[in-house]
Design a protein around this motif. Structure first.
Motif, PDB file in Angstrom:
ATOM      1  N   ALA A  74    -111.794  70.982  64.337  1.00 28.83           N
ATOM      2  CA  ALA A  74    -112.731  70.597  63.267  1.00 28.83           C
ATOM      3  C   ALA A  74    -113.942  71.520  63.269  1.00 28.83           C
ATOM      4  O   ALA A  74    -114.417  71.934  62.208  1.00 28.83           O
ATOM      5  N   ASN A  75    -114.410  71.868  64.454  1.00 24.31           N
ATOM      6  CA  ASN A  75    -115.556  72.775  64.564  1.00 24.31           C
ATOM      7  C   ASN A  75    -115.200  74.152  63.988  1.00 24.31           C
ATOM      8  O   ASN A  75    -116.018  74.772  63.300  1.00 24.31           O
ATOM      9  N   GLU A  76    -113.989  74.626  64.255  1.00 25.51           N
ATOM     10  CA  GLU A  76    -113.557  75.923  63.719  1.00 25.51           C
ATOM     11  C   GLU A  76    -113.454  75.870  62.193  1.00 25.51           C
ATOM     12  O   GLU A  76    -113.821  76.825  61.510  1.00 25.51           O
ATOM     13  N   TYR A  77    -112.945  74.772  61.668  1.00 28.84           N
ATOM     14  CA  TYR A  77    -112.872  74.621  60.212  1.00 28.84           C
ATOM     15  C   TYR A  77    -114.270  74.595  59.598  1.00 28.84           C
ATOM     16  O   TYR A  77    -114.504  75.143  58.523  1.00 28.84           O
ATOM     17  N   SER A  78    -115.206  73.970  60.285  1.00 31.78           N
ATOM     18  CA  SER A  78    -116.590  73.934  59.809  1.00 31.78           C
ATOM     19  C   SER A  78    -117.167  75.349  59.758  1.00 31.78           C
ATOM     20  O   SER A  78    -117.822  75.732  58.781  1.00 31.78           O
ATOM     21  N   THR A  79    -116.896  76.131  60.795  1.00 36.28           N
ATOM     22  CA  THR A  79    -117.358  77.522  60.830  1.00 36.28           C
ATOM     23  C   THR A  79    -116.726  78.321  59.696  1.00 36.28           C
ATOM     24  O   THR A  79    -117.405  79.096  59.009  1.00 36.28           O
ATOM     25  N   GLU A  80    -115.433  78.113  59.485  1.00 32.91           N
ATOM     26  CA  GLU A  80    -114.735  78.805  58.398  1.00 32.91           C
ATOM     27  C   GLU A  80    -115.351  78.450  57.037  1.00 32.91           C
ATOM     28  O   GLU A  80    -115.569  79.323  56.199  1.00 32.91           O
ATOM     29  N   ALA A  81    -115.653  77.175  56.841  1.00 35.38           N
ATOM     30  CA  ALA A  81    -116.256  76.741  55.572  1.00 35.38           C
ATOM     31  C   ALA A  81    -117.613  77.407  55.368  1.00 35.38           C
ATOM     32  O   ALA A  81    -117.940  77.840  54.258  1.00 35.38           O
ATOM     33  N   THR A  82    -118.391  77.511  56.441  1.00 35.28           N
ATOM     34  CA  THR A  82    -119.697  78.166  56.351  1.00 35.28           C
ATOM     35  C   THR A  82    -119.537  79.632  55.965  1.00 35.28           C
ATOM     36  O   THR A  82    -120.246  80.141  55.089  1.00 35.28           O
ATOM     37  N   ILE A  83    -118.592  80.316  56.598  1.00 31.51           N
ATOM     38  CA  ILE A  83    -118.362  81.733  56.312  1.00 31.51           C
ATOM     39  C   ILE A  83    -117.908  81.928  54.868  1.00 31.51           C
ATOM     40  O   ILE A  83    -118.376  82.832  54.174  1.00 31.51           O
ATOM     41  N   GLU A  84    -117.019  81.078  54.398  1.00 28.90           N
ATOM     42  CA  GLU A  84    -116.542  81.195  53.013  1.00 28.90           C
ATOM     43  C   GLU A  84    -117.686  80.949  52.025  1.00 28.90           C
ATOM     44  O   GLU A  84    -117.775  81.601  50.982  1.00 28.90           O
ATOM     45  N   GLY A  85    -118.581  80.027  52.355  1.00 27.31           N
ATOM     46  CA  GLY A  85    -119.754  79.807  51.507  1.00 27.31           C
ATOM     47  C   GLY A  85    -120.656  81.035  51.475  1.00 27.31           C
ATOM     48  O   GLY A  85    -121.166  81.418  50.416  1.00 27.31           O
ATOM     49  N   GLN A  86    -120.818  81.664  52.631  1.00 28.64           N
ATOM     50  CA  GLN A  86    -121.611  82.897  52.693  1.00 28.64           C
ATOM     51  C   GLN A  86    -120.927  84.015  51.898  1.00 28.64           C
ATOM     52  O   GLN A  86    -121.595  84.794  51.215  1.00 28.64           O
ATOM     53  N   ASN A  87    -119.605  84.098  51.997  1.00 30.35           N
ATOM     54  CA  ASN A  87    -118.868  85.098  51.222  1.00 30.35           C
ATOM     55  C   ASN A  87    -119.070  84.893  49.724  1.00 30.35           C
ATOM     56  O   ASN A  87    -119.205  85.855  48.967  1.00 30.35           O
ATOM     57  N   ALA A  88    -119.073  83.636  49.292  1.00 31.55           N
ATOM     58  CA  ALA A  88    -119.288  83.346  47.868  1.00 31.55           C
ATOM     59  C   ALA A  88    -120.680  83.795  47.435  1.00 31.55           C
ATOM     60  O   ALA A  88    -120.847  84.365  46.349  1.00 31.55           O
ATOM     61  N   THR A  89    -121.674  83.582  48.285  1.00 30.09           N
ATOM     62  CA  THR A  89    -123.037  84.015  47.977  1.00 30.09           C
ATOM     63  C   THR A  89    -123.117  85.533  47.880  1.00 30.09           C
ATOM     64  O   THR A  89    -123.725  86.083  46.952  1.00 30.09           O
ATOM     65  N   ILE A  90    -122.476  86.214  48.819  1.00 30.62           N
ATOM     66  CA  ILE A  90    -122.459  87.681  48.810  1.00 30.62           C
ATOM     67  C   ILE A  90    -121.734  88.200  47.571  1.00 30.62           C
ATOM     68  O   ILE A  90    -122.182  89.151  46.924  1.00 30.62           O
ATOM     69  N   ALA A  91    -120.609  87.576  47.228  1.00 31.84           N
ATOM     70  CA  ALA A  91    -119.848  88.004  46.049  1.00 31.84           C
ATOM     71  C   ALA A  91    -120.664  87.804  44.772  1.00 31.84           C
ATOM     72  O   ALA A  91    -120.594  88.620  43.853  1.00 31.84           O
ATOM     73  N   THR A  92    -121.451  86.739  44.711  1.00 32.58           N
ATOM     74  CA  THR A  92    -122.316  86.506  43.549  1.00 32.58           C
ATOM     75  C   THR A  92    -123.347  87.630  43.432  1.00 32.58           C
ATOM     76  O   THR A  92    -123.544  88.194  42.348  1.00 32.58           O
ATOM     77  N   ALA A  93    -123.989  87.959  44.548  1.00 26.84           N
ATOM     78  CA  ALA A  93    -124.985  89.036  44.550  1.00 26.84           C
ATOM     79  C   ALA A  93    -124.338  90.369  44.202  1.00 26.84           C
ATOM     80  O   ALA A  93    -124.884  91.155  43.417  1.00 26.84           O
ATOM     81  N   SER A  94    -123.167  90.614  44.748  1.00 32.48           N
ATOM     82  CA  SER A  94    -122.451  91.860  44.464  1.00 32.48           C
ATOM     83  C   SER A  94    -122.110  91.974  42.984  1.00 32.48           C
ATOM     84  O   SER A  94    -122.241  93.043  42.380  1.00 32.48           O
ATOM     85  N   GLY A  95    -121.683  90.870  42.390  1.00 35.36           N
ATOM     86  CA  GLY A  95    -121.376  90.863  40.958  1.00 35.36           C
ATOM     87  C   GLY A  95    -122.600  91.187  40.117  1.00 35.36           C
ATOM     88  O   GLY A  95    -122.509  91.927  39.125  1.00 35.36           O
ATOM     89  N   GLN A 106    -115.042  79.835  47.091  1.00 33.64           N
ATOM     90  CA  GLN A 106    -115.410  78.415  47.026  1.00 33.64           C
ATOM     91  C   GLN A 106    -114.188  77.515  47.246  1.00 33.64           C
ATOM     92  O   GLN A 106    -114.296  76.457  47.870  1.00 33.64           O
ATOM     93  N   GLU A 107    -113.046  77.958  46.753  1.00 36.08           N
ATOM     94  CA  GLU A 107    -111.813  77.191  46.976  1.00 36.08           C
ATOM     95  C   GLU A 107    -111.451  77.181  48.465  1.00 36.08           C
ATOM     96  O   GLU A 107    -111.079  76.142  49.018  1.00 36.08           O
ATOM     97  N   LYS A 108    -111.573  78.332  49.113  1.00 37.21           N
ATOM     98  CA  LYS A 108    -111.294  78.403  50.549  1.00 37.21           C
ATOM     99  C   LYS A 108    -112.281  77.533  51.329  1.00 37.21           C
ATOM    100  O   LYS A 108    -111.908  76.893  52.313  1.00 37.21           O
ATOM    101  N   GLN A 109    -113.533  77.518  50.885  1.00 41.94           N
ATOM    102  CA  GLN A 109    -114.545  76.703  51.537  1.00 41.94           C
ATOM    103  C   GLN A 109    -114.185  75.216  51.425  1.00 41.94           C
ATOM    104  O   GLN A 109    -114.261  74.475  52.406  1.00 41.94           O
ATOM    105  N   ALA A 110    -113.770  74.799  50.241  1.00 46.76           N
ATOM    106  CA  ALA A 110    -113.394  73.391  50.034  1.00 46.76           C
ATOM    107  C   ALA A 110    -112.183  73.018  50.890  1.00 46.76           C
ATOM    108  O   ALA A 110    -112.144  71.926  51.472  1.00 46.76           O
ATOM    109  N   ALA A 111    -111.224  73.925  50.989  1.00 48.30           N
ATOM    110  CA  ALA A 111    -110.032  73.655  51.810  1.00 48.30           C
ATOM    111  C   ALA A 111    -110.417  73.530  53.284  1.00 48.30           C
ATOM    112  O   ALA A 111    -109.919  72.633  53.989  1.00 48.30           O
ATOM    113  N   ALA A 112    -111.295  74.404  53.760  1.00 53.37           N
ATOM    114  CA  ALA A 112    -111.722  74.335  55.156  1.00 53.37           C
ATOM    115  C   ALA A 112    -112.472  73.035  55.438  1.00 53.37           C
ATOM    116  O   ALA A 112    -112.303  72.428  56.497  1.00 53.37           O
TER     117      ALA A 112
END
Length: 146
Positions: free
Chosen positions: A31-52, A115-121
């Motif tokens: 569960a802790n690893e999934y939480s970390t994964e969700a955090t990373i995917e959220g950060q990726n979404a933020t970076i992708a927004t800025a990149s766009g 965001q989809e990966k974040q929700a799944a995690a």
């Protein structure tokens, strides 16, 4: 061997209880690893927004440069922005608008993917936590012979 508490439950299953507790610890770690994964995917979404946004600004800059060059070339030739010069300018602006739309759409697709990966995690984290709690309850129950 009788129950730990007289009159409650049957024979305690200490081995099963210990096994269940260790399994629950593993589920909590997952569960802790999934939480970390969700955090990373959220950060990726933020970076992708800025990149766009950056890519959109770069595209706008390229459009401005191209149309400015065309306007200067047309004026240097002694022509106005009507007729062929105007047609070239409109074509460049239309091409630029398409490029900007493509950048915006691709950015949105990328962000939604993260965001989809974040929700799944997050869902996997919740399932692992639920399984861990069930394992702990089962372990305690087996100590009392249930």
């Amino acid at each position: 061997m009788a129950s730990i508490i007289p009159g409650v439950g049957g024979t305690p299953n200490i081995g099963g209880a210990v096994s269940g507790l260790f399994s629950s610890i593993g589920d909590m770690q997952a569960a802790n690893e999934y939480s970390t994964e969700a955090t990373i995917e959220g950060q990726n979404a933020t970076i992708a927004t800025a990149s766009g946004k950056i890519q959109g600004q770069m595209t706008q800059r390229n459009i401005t440069l191209a149309t400015g060059t065309e306007e200067a070339t047309t004026a240097a030739g002694g022509f106005s922005n009507s007729g062929s010069g105007g047609d070239l300018m409109r074509a460049s602006l239309e091409q630029g608008a398409l490029a900007k739309s493509l950048v915006a759409n691709q950015s949105a697709i990328t962000v939604l993917g993260y965001q989809e990966k974040q929700a799944a995690a997050k869902a996997q984290e919740k399932a692992a936590n639920t399984k861990a709690i069930g394992g702990i309850i089962g372990s305690v129950a087996s100590l009392f012979g249930f």
